[in-house]
Design a protein around this motif. Structure first.
Motif, short mmCIF file in Angstrom:
data_model
loop_
_atom_site.label_atom_id
_atom_site.label_comp_id
_atom_site.label_asym_id
_atom_site.label_seq_id
_atom_site.Cartn_x
_atom_site.Cartn_y
_atom_site.Cartn_z
N ASN A 1 0.85 -1.18 0.00
CA ASN A 1 0.00 0.00 0.00
C ASN A 1 0.89 1.23 0.00
O ASN A 1 1.63 1.47 0.95
N PRO A 2 0.82 2.02 -1.07
CA PRO A 2 1.65 3.21 -1.10
C PRO A 2 1.26 4.14 0.04
O PRO A 2 0.08 4.26 0.39
N ILE A 3 2.26 4.78 0.63
CA ILE A 3 1.96 5.67 1.75
C ILE A 3 2.93 6.83 1.71
O ILE A 3 4.11 6.67 1.44
N SER A 4 2.40 8.03 1.94
CA SER A 4 3.26 9.21 1.84
C SER A 4 4.03 9.40 3.14
O SER A 4 3.64 8.90 4.20
N LEU A 5 5.12 10.13 3.04
CA LEU A 5 5.95 10.38 4.22
C LEU A 5 5.15 11.15 5.28
O LEU A 5 5.26 10.89 6.48
N GLU A 6 4.31 12.09 4.82
CA GLU A 6 3.49 12.86 5.76
C GLU A 6 2.59 11.93 6.58
O GLU A 6 2.47 12.05 7.78
N LYS A 7 1.99 10.98 5.84
CA LYS A 7 1.09 10.05 6.53
C LYS A 7 1.89 9.20 7.52
O LYS A 7 1.42 8.88 8.62
N LEU A 8 3.12 8.87 7.13
CA LEU A 8 3.95 8.02 7.98
C LEU A 8 4.22 8.68 9.34
O LEU A 8 4.46 8.00 10.33
N SER A 9 4.17 10.01 9.35
CA SER A 9 4.46 10.69 10.61
C SER A 9 3.44 10.33 11.69
O SER A 9 3.67 10.50 12.87
N GLU A 10 2.28 9.79 11.25
CA GLU A 10 1.27 9.40 12.23
C GLU A 10 1.43 7.96 12.70
O GLU A 10 0.61 7.44 13.45
N LEU A 11 2.48 7.29 12.19
CA LEU A 11 2.67 5.88 12.53
C LEU A 11 3.05 5.73 14.00
O LEU A 11 4.03 6.31 14.46
N THR A 12 2.25 4.96 14.72
CA THR A 12 2.53 4.79 16.15
C THR A 12 3.15 3.44 16.47
O THR A 12 3.27 3.08 17.63
N ALA A 13 3.53 2.69 15.44
CA ALA A 13 4.08 1.35 15.68
C ALA A 13 5.30 1.42 16.60
O ALA A 13 6.06 2.39 16.59
#
Lengths: 344, 335
Positions: B260-272
């Motif tokens: 699933n393509p994901i933008s860097l901006e969206k990645l900033s919300e990654l809480t893993a």
């Protein structure tokens, strides 16, 4: 148009025509032989000969009869078909830029095929014989559209308008093609992409059979109409003055050109340039009289295609370069040359 | 050929004739030494060995995914299964050629397929013929559309596994086992894998508990986040029971697509809590990893990024690939 006596000039022209035509034919035979030897598997001329005489191994027979020969025959047919189609269109439009690709006819034919392929992936038996018909449908619709748009009651079919509208329609169809292609899954997309680039994909005798009737009927028909093209090339007014039913003949010839282009596109994809260059080359070789020009175009087109196909199969082994790209690489410089020359 | 070079023969014509002569010459050269241009090691085996008439123990007829009745030789010796190498290797079968693209092969199998020559992914017919296979296995229907199947089938019996089975390496492995008379081996491989996964699951539970792990693939400066449907995601989330990260659970189940393509901006919300980074941009384009956004991701801040090279098996599926993924997980997440 009755030939009473042959002037010396006429005689010279005839010998020249015969010379050029036979030379082209000989070149085709030479490339044909080279092409049979060319490919991933090493097949020496002797092995080819042995195999042709029915003496080869199973592998050699497979490669020669099932993979190489059908492809070579298809390139020849397609080359001749595109070239004659382009030649007719150039004379009808009285424009050196006319050919199935610039007029959008190839794009229309291709679009029909791509729609079919993307919605009916050939998991079932390949609908080989349907493809030329489909392409023909697409090509005819496009041609009709262009004709209607370009035709003005006042001044008939303007060559410039025909080309401009053709280019615009082609651009529109290509855009639709791209949209459609983007929605395909990767495998189909890849197929469509190489198809657009002009890869002879129908590498099998069924495609030859599907294409052959069209070429076998339409080429002689075009040759038969050669004189009419000579007259039409003079312009509508002269043609009318000579007592020709211009509109009827023009539509008949247009249909011929469209049918030729459509059936070729169905098996070869979007190979442009052959239809453009081959008639130009032929015209330089034998002059503008269609009795000789049409056969010369056919031979030149066939020679160009078979050469391009052979090169495409060989340069990047084991990968293959789509034939259309090879043709474009050979064709583009020549085209630029033509442009530069006509300016001067 | 120049005897008709008269006055009217323009220089252009000469050029074109020259081009054609050159083309002829070039293709003639190609004919003399095709070995130069082809891949090393793919020396065509023009073996005229009269079709090996193996004792006709029991050739069997199976119906493939496209409905073809395929007669499988009793004891296939030269199997070609491009992109099915994982299954073949697992069953102890060495294929006659291995899948390749212009920029590589399946790197995680280099040891197993050390001496196996490569074949282009699109299976050029003459190349296939040169390997003289006695059985051809095709993973997906879409690659043999439009008459290609018929041509391959002329070279050797061709069996299409089909997308439906191929989506699940276990099913595909069992099918290939059935075709090659190696059903016991296939079943054993699956059992071994499940045992290994169950064992690793226990260890992981002790090590990271409910902590979530994201798998990111960085290629050509784009990030993809892996869901639980396939490949390394299936191993990690389904087989090892690791908790999915928030960005994956937010993707509607129906639209999950392995990558699933994901933008860097969206990645900033990654809480893993952990990130496993499959880095295909190792040599170039890694500057994205120096960006402030990337460095601001909690797992990155905490130093919980585990990098896998692009030659790892994390982008593949299969018993072999899965086993190696489990090894990598244990090495990186169980301290």
């Amino acid at each position: 148009m009755h030939r009473v006596t042959l002037s010396p000039n006429e005689k010279e022209r005839r010998t020249r025509a015969i010379t050029v035509l036979s030379l082209l034919a000989i070149l085709i035979i030479v490339v044909f032989i080279v092409s049979m030897n060319t490919g991933f598997m090493r097949l020496s001329p002797r092995e080819v000969l042995h195999t042709l005489l029915g003496d080869g191994t199973h592998q050699q027979k497979l490669i020669l009869f099932d993979f190489r020969l059908p492809r070579i025959v298809i390139s020849l047919l397609v080359g001749a078909g595109f070239a004659v189609s382009g030649c007719i269109l150039q004379s009808l439009a009285r424009n050196a830029l006319a050919e199935p690709a610039t007029l959008g006819i190839s794009a229309g034919a291709g679009f029909a095929v791509i729609i079919f392929i993307s919605f009916f992936p050939a998991t079932t038996a390949a609908p080989v014989f349907v493809l030329p018909l489909l392409a023909l449908g697409g090509a005819s619709l496009t041609a009709a559209l262009i004709y209607i748009l370009a035709y003005r009651k006042a001044d008939g079919l303007s060559p410039t308008r025909l080309i401009l509208i053709g280019i615009a329609v082609a651009a529109g169809i290509n855009a639709c093609q791209l949209v459609l292609a983007l929605r395909l899954d990767p495998n189909n997309y890849q197929f469509v992409a190489t198809w657009i680039a002009g890869k002879i994909w129908g590498g099998d005798w069924r495609f030859v059979l599907a294409l052959l009737p069209w070429i076998a009927i339409l080429l002689p028909f075009a040759f038969y109409k050669a004189r009419i093209l000579n007259v039409l090339n003079l312009g509508d007014h002269t043609s009318l003055g000579l007592g020709m039913r211009v509109e009827k003949e023009r539509i008949l010839l247009l249909v011929t050109a469209v049918a030729l282009a459509g059936s070729c596109v169905a098996v070869s994809g979007g190979i442009g340039f052959v239809g453009l260059i081959a008639p130009h080359l032929a015209r330089k070789l034998v002059g503008p009289r269609h009795q000789v020009l049409l056969p010369a175009s056919a031979l030149t087109g066939a020679l160009l295609m078979i050469t391009a196909d052979t090169i495409g199969r060989w340069v990047l082994q084991p990968a293959e370069v789509p034939t259309g790209i090879v043709v474009a690489i050979i064709g583009a410089p020549y085209f630029l040359y033509l442009l530069a020359k006509s300016k001067a | 050929m120049f005897w008709f070079n008269r006055k009217r023969l323009g220089s252009m014509k000469l050029t074109m004739i020259g081009l054609m002569v050159m083309a002829l010459f070039l293709s003639a050269c190609g004919n003399n030494n095709p070995g130069n241009a082809s891949n090393a090691g793919t020396e065509p085996t023009t073996a005229p060995t009269a079709e090996t008439t193996e004792a006709p123990a029991a050739p069997k007829t199976l119906t493939d995914a496209m409905g073809h009745e395929v007669t499988i030789p009793a004891n296939p010796q030269r199997v070609l299964g491009s992109y099915l190498e994982d299954a073949l290797v697992t069953l102890g079968v060495t294929p006659v050629a291995q899948w390749s693209v212009p920029n590589g092969v399946q790197d995680y199998l280099t040891t197993e397929l050390k001496d196996v020559p490569t074949i282009s992914y699109d299976l050029p017919l003459e190349a296939v013929t040169s390997f003289a296979p006695d059985l051809i296995l095709i993973p997906s229907e879409s690659s043999v559309q439009n008459g290609i199947y018929d041509q391959l089938n002329k070279i050797a019996p061709t069996y299409v596994i089909g997308d439906e089975l191929n989506q699940d390496w276990r099913k595909s492995l069992l099918k290939i086992g059935e075709i090659l008379n190696k059903t016991p081996e296939a079943e054993k491989a699956i059992k071994d894998y499940e045992d290994k996964a169950a064992d690793a699951k226990e260890k992981l539970k002790g090590a990271i508990g409910e902590e979530s792990v994201a798998i990111l693939w960085l290629v050509q400066k784009n990030f993809y986040i892996v869901d639980e449907t396939r490949s390394s995601g299936a191993v990690l989330y389904t087989d090892l029971g690791v908790t999915l990260p928030n960005l994956v659970t937010e993707i509607p189940v129906g639209t999950r697509a392995t990558w699933n393509p994901i933008s860097l901006e969206k990645l900033s919300e990654l809480t893993a809590d952990h990130i496993i980074l499959v880095n295909s941009d190792k040599t170039e384009g890694s500057e994205i990893l120096d960006s402030a956004i990337w460095k601001g991701i909690p797992a990155v801040k905490a130093g919980n990024v585990h990098e896998m090279s692009s030659t790892s098996s994390w982008l593949y599926s299969g018993a072999n690939a899965g086993g190696k993924i489990i090894d990598d997980v244990l090495k990186n997440l169980v301290k």
